[in-house]
Design a protein around this motif. Structure first.
Motif, short mmCIF file in Angstrom:
data_model
loop_
_atom_site.label_atom_id
_atom_site.label_comp_id
_atom_site.label_asym_id
_atom_site.label_seq_id
_atom_site.Cartn_x
_atom_site.Cartn_y
_atom_site.Cartn_z
N GLU A 19 -8.91 0.03 -9.21
CA GLU A 19 -8.33 0.84 -8.14
C GLU A 19 -9.44 1.74 -7.60
OE1 GLU A 19 -4.89 0.71 -6.86
OE2 GLU A 19 -5.43 -1.19 -7.77
N ARG A 20 -9.11 2.53 -6.62
CA ARG A 20 -10.15 3.35 -5.96
C ARG A 20 -10.98 4.17 -6.96
NH1 ARG A 20 -6.22 5.72 -4.09
NH2 ARG A 20 -4.82 4.03 -3.62
N PHE A 77 12.12 7.70 -3.52
CA PHE A 77 11.31 7.31 -4.68
C PHE A 77 12.12 7.34 -5.95
CE2 PHE A 77 7.92 8.96 -1.82
CZ PHE A 77 7.25 7.77 -1.66
N ARG A 126 10.78 8.03 2.12
CA ARG A 126 10.48 8.87 0.96
C ARG A 126 11.61 8.84 -0.08
NH1 ARG A 126 5.80 10.42 1.12
NH2 ARG A 126 5.90 11.85 -0.62
N ALA A 131 9.39 12.31 -9.25
CA ALA A 131 8.46 12.35 -10.39
C ALA A 131 7.81 13.72 -10.54
CB ALA A 131 7.38 11.28 -10.21
N PHE A 132 7.83 14.50 -9.47
CA PHE A 132 7.11 15.78 -9.51
C PHE A 132 8.02 16.99 -9.69
CE2 PHE A 132 4.72 12.74 -6.85
CZ PHE A 132 3.66 12.54 -7.74
N PHE A 150 0.82 -1.21 0.00
CA PHE A 150 0.00 0.00 0.00
C PHE A 150 0.86 1.27 0.00
CE2 PHE A 150 -2.34 3.24 2.43
CZ PHE A 150 -3.42 3.38 1.57
N GLY A 151 0.61 2.14 -0.99
CA GLY A 151 1.26 3.45 -0.99
C GLY A 151 2.75 3.47 -1.26
N THR A 152 3.28 2.42 -1.89
CA THR A 152 4.73 2.39 -2.12
C THR A 152 5.13 3.01 -3.47
OG1 THR A 152 4.43 0.12 -2.85
CG2 THR A 152 5.28 0.43 -0.62
N GLY A 153 4.15 3.39 -4.29
CA GLY A 153 4.49 4.10 -5.52
C GLY A 153 4.22 3.36 -6.82
N LYS A 154 3.34 2.37 -6.80
CA LYS A 154 3.02 1.63 -8.03
C LYS A 154 2.40 2.56 -9.07
CE LYS A 154 0.32 -1.08 -5.62
NZ LYS A 154 0.64 -0.70 -4.24
N THR A 155 1.38 3.29 -8.63
CA THR A 155 0.64 4.12 -9.59
C THR A 155 1.51 5.25 -10.14
OG1 THR A 155 -1.38 3.55 -8.43
CG2 THR A 155 -1.49 5.44 -9.90
N VAL A 156 2.25 5.91 -9.25
CA VAL A 156 3.10 7.01 -9.73
C VAL A 156 4.13 6.47 -10.73
CG1 VAL A 156 4.83 8.73 -9.06
CG2 VAL A 156 2.77 8.43 -7.67
N1 LIG Z 1 8.71 8.76 -8.15
C1 LIG Z 1 8.11 9.44 -7.14
N2 LIG Z 1 8.46 10.71 -6.87
C2 LIG Z 1 7.90 11.41 -5.87
N3 LIG Z 1 6.95 10.91 -5.09
C3 LIG Z 1 6.54 9.67 -5.29
C4 LIG Z 1 7.09 8.86 -6.32
N4 LIG Z 1 6.49 7.64 -6.28
C5 LIG Z 1 5.60 7.71 -5.27
N5 LIG Z 1 5.61 8.91 -4.66
C6 LIG Z 1 4.80 9.32 -3.49
O1 LIG Z 1 4.17 8.19 -2.91
C7 LIG Z 1 2.75 8.35 -2.88
C8 LIG Z 1 2.05 7.04 -3.10
O2 LIG Z 1 2.31 6.58 -4.41
P1 LIG Z 1 1.26 5.73 -5.24
O3 LIG Z 1 -0.10 6.28 -5.15
O4 LIG Z 1 1.86 5.55 -6.59
O5 LIG Z 1 1.33 4.36 -4.44
P2 LIG Z 1 0.57 3.00 -4.78
O6 LIG Z 1 1.56 1.91 -4.56
O7 LIG Z 1 -0.06 3.07 -6.11
O8 LIG Z 1 -0.52 2.98 -3.64
P3 LIG Z 1 -1.87 2.11 -3.52
O9 LIG Z 1 -1.43 0.82 -2.90
O10 LIG Z 1 -2.69 2.93 -2.62
O11 LIG Z 1 -2.41 1.97 -4.90
C9 LIG Z 1 2.48 9.40 -3.93
O12 LIG Z 1 1.33 10.12 -3.66
C10 LIG Z 1 3.72 10.27 -3.89
O13 LIG Z 1 3.62 11.22 -2.86
#
Ligand SMILES: Nc1ncnc2c1ncn2[C@@H]1O[C@H](COP(=O)(O)OP(=O)(O)OP(=O)(O)O)[C@@H](O)[C@H]1O
Ligand SMILES: [Mg+2]
Length: 621
Positions: free
Chosen positions: A280-281, A444, A442, A523-524, A253-259
Motif C-alpha cells: 500500500e502507499r 460505513f 458516508r 470506527a472513530f 479506491f477509498g471504500t474502507g478496506k484499510t479501516v
Molecule cells: N468504519 C468506518 N467508520 C468511519 N469512517 C470510515 C469507516 N471506514 C472507512 N471510513 C472512511 O473512509 C476513508 C477511506 O477508508 P480506507 O482508507 O479504509 O479506504 P481503502 O479502501 O483502504 O482505500 P484505498 O483504496 O485508498 O486503500 C477513511 O479515511 C474514513 O474517513
C-alpha cells in the motif's frame, strides 16, 4: 570461461545467472558484491532466472552468484510478537532506526530476531482444551524420559504478557527427552536434548525454521463452529466469519478496506493477529511503523504489539519482496496456530500481491492469461486461502488451533469481475463487498448487505442457538426486511416514496433504522467502534420489536407512516435539559450509548407513545 556461479544478464530485478551450483527452484541466492538477495524462479540449461528482492542498480555481468541451497525460510522463535517485518523478515523498526528511512535497505542484512536476548524457558505450559465452545486452560509439565514427536510441546516462555510461547519439537524429529534445561537462554542455545530412535542425540533450541511457501502440517482439519467475534455489527450478525474461515473484502479506491481490516485487527477475539500491509502507499506504512507499536489493545489495556505481528511492504520496494510477504505472514500465523492459538491474519491488499505476480510473470515472458495475470493466479490465490482452517495440530498434547484469513482486494474501478476479485470469491466463505455508492454517502462500513454473503452462517447456527435462541430468527427477519426494502426502493425511485402504500413505507422505515442505527458503525466513535455481541442482539431485537409494533399499527389501525414517524418521546440531554425528540432518531442513536440499559428505557418510552397512538386507532399492541 567462468566456472563459478556468476551474473550473465540483468534486466530490472530479473537476473540471469550462469553455472550456479546445485540450482533448484526456490533456492535463495546471494547476487553480486553487495550480496543482494534473490530467489531462483526458473532453470534453463546451465542458466537460471533469479528474482532479486532488491534494487539491482549497478549490478554487472560477471559478478558472483552464490547459492545458499536453502529456500526462503521464516525464523520462528520467541520475539516475533510486536515486530514489524518486510516480506523477507527484515525488522523494519531496526532498519528505520539504522537508516532513518524505511525505504532504504540495500546492503543492510539484519537478523529477524534478537539472538542475544535471554528468555526464561520452563518445561511447563498451558493449553486450551475445547469443550464445545467453552475453553478451559490445562497445565502440563514435561520431564526427562518423556516421548515426543514433531509438534510436541516441551515447554514455554512468556513471550509477552498476553502470549505464552510454546516451544515445539521441530518437524522431522521424534524420540525421547534425555535432557531438559530450565533457565534463561537465548534462542540459539539448546534447551533440551532428544535421543532419536537410532540413538543419535539432537539438541533443541527455541528457534526453528520453516520454508514460507510450504504450508505447515497438522493432523486433521475440523469443522468451523465458533464465530470470530469482531464487534462490528454488520459482520458479526449478518456476514460472520468463523475462527478458521476465509473471507475477502473487495472494494474500490477509498471504500474502507484499510479501516475495516484495522478494526478487525484491533477488536477481533483472536489470540494472535498477523497484519500484512502489502504494497500500500509508502506514507501509510511509515505511519504504521511509527504508530503501530503504541496502539492500545482495547481489551487488555496494553499495547497491541503484545499479540500482533506486522508485515509491511512499501510500494517502493521491488515487487518480489511484496510477493513473499504474503507467505511470510501466513507462515508466522501458522506457527502460532500450531501452539494451539486462534490466529487471525489480515492482508491489505492481496491485489498488490497479485500484481507482483503479474509483473514477475511478465518479465519471465510467460504466456499471460486474463488481463496479463499469469495462468497460475487462481492456484496461488486458492493455496493462500486454503492455509486457513481450524486444525488438530501435530504432537502432544492434543490441541486445536485456528487460522482465520481475511484479505482485501482492490479491483480497479471497483469492478468486481476483474480476475483477482472474481478468483478470490471462489475460494472464500465470507464476502464483505464494499460499495462505492455507500462509501460516497458516508455509510460505513460500506459493506453492501445485498451483495455480501457468509456461507458459514449455517455452520454457526448451533453456536448461536446455544448463545441466544432469538438470534437466528431476528437475523432472518432483519435480512428479509432489508431485501424487501431494496425491491420497494426500486419502485420508489420511479413513483416517489410518498406515493407508496403505507405497508411498504413501513418496511422502508424499518430498513432505514437498520441502516442508520445498526449497519452503520463509526470506527472513530469511542463507543460505536466496538459493539459487544449482547448489545448487538439487544439493538437488533429493539429495532425488530419496533418493526412489529409499527407493522400492526399500519395493518390493523390504518395508521400512516407520517404519523408513526412523528412520534416523539422526551429525553434528558447530558446537560440535564428535557426535550422532545423523534423516537426514530433516538432508536438510531443507541449505537453511541454505552451498555444496554438505555435500550430498555428507550423502548419503554417508545411503547408508551405507540400505545397512545394505537388506542386512538382502536388497536392493542
Ligand atoms: N468504519 C468506518 N467508520 C468511519 N469512517 C470510515 C469507516 N471506514 C472507512 N471510513 C472512511 O473512509 C476513508 C477511506 O477508508 P480506507 O482508507 O479504509 O479506504 P481503502 O479502501 O483502504 O482505500 P484505498 O483504496 O485508498 O486503500 C477513511 O479515511 C474514513 O474517513
Ligand atoms: Mg487502503
Amino acid at each position: 570461461m567462468n566456472e563459478e556461479g556468476h551474473v550473465y544478464r540483468v534486466s530490472g530485478t530479473l537476473v540471469i545467472a550462469e553455472n550456479v551450483k546445485n540450482a533448484k527452484i526456490g533456492d535463495v541466492v546471494h547476487i553480486g558484491e553487495q550480496e543482494l538477495l534473490g530467489e531462483i524462479v526458473r532453470i534453463i540449461g546451465n542458466k537460471v532466472a533469479i528474482q532479486c528482492f532488491e534494487d539491482t542498480t549497478g549490478l554487472r555481468p560477471g559478478e558472483p552468484v552464490i547459492n545458499t541451497n536453502k529456500p526462503l525460510v521464516a525464523e520462528l522463535a520467541p520475539g516475533l510478537l510486536g515486530q514489524i517485518y518486510d516480506g523477507l523478515q527484515m525488522p523494519e523498526k531496526k532498519l528505520f532506526e539504522l537508516t532513518e528511512n524505511p525505504f532504504v535497505r540495500r546492503g543492510y542484512k539484519l537478523p529477524p530476531l534478537d539472538y542475544d536476548k535471554k528468555w526464561e524457558f520452563i518445561p511447563e505450559f498451558t493449553v486450551k482444551k475445547h469443550i464445545n465452545e467453552y475453553v478451559k486452560l490445562e497445565k502440563y509439565r514435561v520431564k526427562v524420559g518423556d516421548k515426543v514427536e514433531e509438534g510436541s510441546i516441551i515447554g514455554s516462555t512468556q513471550e509477552t504478557s498476553a502470549i505464552e510461547h510454546k516451544i515445539m519439537v521441530p518437524y522431522g524429529i521424534r524420540g525421547k527427552i534425555i535432557d531438559l534445561r530450565e533457565g534463561k537462554y537465548n534462542i540459539k542455545e539448546p534447551i533440551a536434548t532428544i535421543e532419536l530412535p537410532d540413538g543419535t542425540k539432537k539438541e533443541i533450541t527455541m528457534l526453528q525454521y520453516w520454508p514460507v511457501r510450504k504450508p505447515r502440517p497438522y493432523r486433521e482439519h475440523l469443522p468451523l463452529t465458533t464465530p470470530l467475534i469482531t464487534g462490528q455489527r454488520v459482520i458479526d450478525v449478518f456476514f460472520p466469519i468463523p475462527k478458521g474461515g476465509a473471507g475477502a473484502i473487495p472494494g474500490g479506491f477509498g471504500t474502507g478496506k484499510t479501516v475495516t481490516l484495522h478494526q478487525l485487527a484491533r477488536w477481533c477475539d483472536a489470540d494472535v493477529v498477523v497484519y500484512i500491509g502489502c504494497g500500500e502507499r509508502g506514507n501509510e506504512m511509515a505511519d504504521v511503523i511509527a504508530h503501530f507499536p503504541q496502539l492500545k489493545d482495547p481489551r487488555t489495556g496494553k499495547t497491541l504489539s503484545e499479540r500482533s505481528i506486522f508485515i509491511a511492504n512499501v510500494s517502493n520496494l521491488p515487487v518480489f519482496a511484496r510477493e513473499s510477504s504474503i507467505y511470510m505472514g501466513v507462515t508466522i500465523a501458522e506457527y502460532y496456530r500450531d501452539m494451539g492459538y486462534d490466529v487471525a491474519l489480515m492482508a491489505d491488499s492481496t491485489s498488490r500481491w497479485a500484481e507482483a505476480m503479474r509483473d514477475i510473470s511478465g518479465r519471465l515472458e510467460e504466456i499471460p492469461a486474463e488481463r496479463g495475470f499469469p495462468a497460475y493466479l487462481a492456484e496461488r490465490i486458492a493455496s493462500f486461502y486454503e492455509r486457513s482452517g481450524r486444525v488438530v495440530t501435530l504432537g502432544h498434547p492434543e490441541r486445536i488451533g485456528s487460522l482465520t484469513i481475511m484479505g482485501a482486494t482492490s479491483p480497479p474501478g471497483g469492478d468486481f469481475s476483474e480476475p483477482v476479485t472474481s478468483t478470490t470469491v471462489r475460494f472464500i466463505g465470507t464476502l464483505w463487498a464494499l460499495d462505492k455508492e455507500l462509501a460516497f454517502q458516508r455509510h460505513f462500513p460500506a459493506i453492501n448487505w445485498l451483495m455480501s454473503f457468509s456461507k458459514y452462517a449455517e455452520l454457526l447456527e448451533k453456536y448461536w442457538a446455544r448463545k441466544d435462541p432469538k438470534f437466528l430468527k431476528l437475523r432472518e427477519e432483519a435480512l428479509t426486511v432489508l431485501e424487501e426494502a431494496a425491491k420497494i426502493e426500486e419502485i420508489a425511485r420511479i413513483v416517489g416514496e410518498k406515493a407508496l402504500p403505507d405497508d411498504q413505507r413501513q418496511i422502508l422505515l424499518t430498513a432505514e433504522i437498520l441502516r442508520h442505527g445498526f449497519l452503520y458503525q463509526n470506527a472513530f466513535h469511542k463507543v460505536d467502534t466496538y459493539c459487544e455481541p449482547p448489545k448487538q442482539i439487544k439493538m437488533l431485537s429493539a429495532i425488530m420489536q419496533y418493526h412489529e409494533w409499527t407493522k400492526r399499527l399500519v395493518k390493523e389501525g390504518n395508521v400512516t407512516i407520517d404519523e408513526i414517524r412523528d412520534v416523539r418521546i422526551s429525553v434528558t440531554t447530558p446537560e440535564g435539559e428535557v426535550k422532545q425528540t423523534l423516537a426514530v432518531t433516538e432508536l438510531e442513536k443507541v449505537r453511541m450509548v454505552k451498555g444496554t440499559d438505555y435500550i430498555d428505557e428507550l423502548m419503554d418510552k417508545i411503547k408508551e407513545k405507540l400505545d397512545e397512538l394505537a388506542e386512538k386507532h382502536g388497536v392493542i399492541l
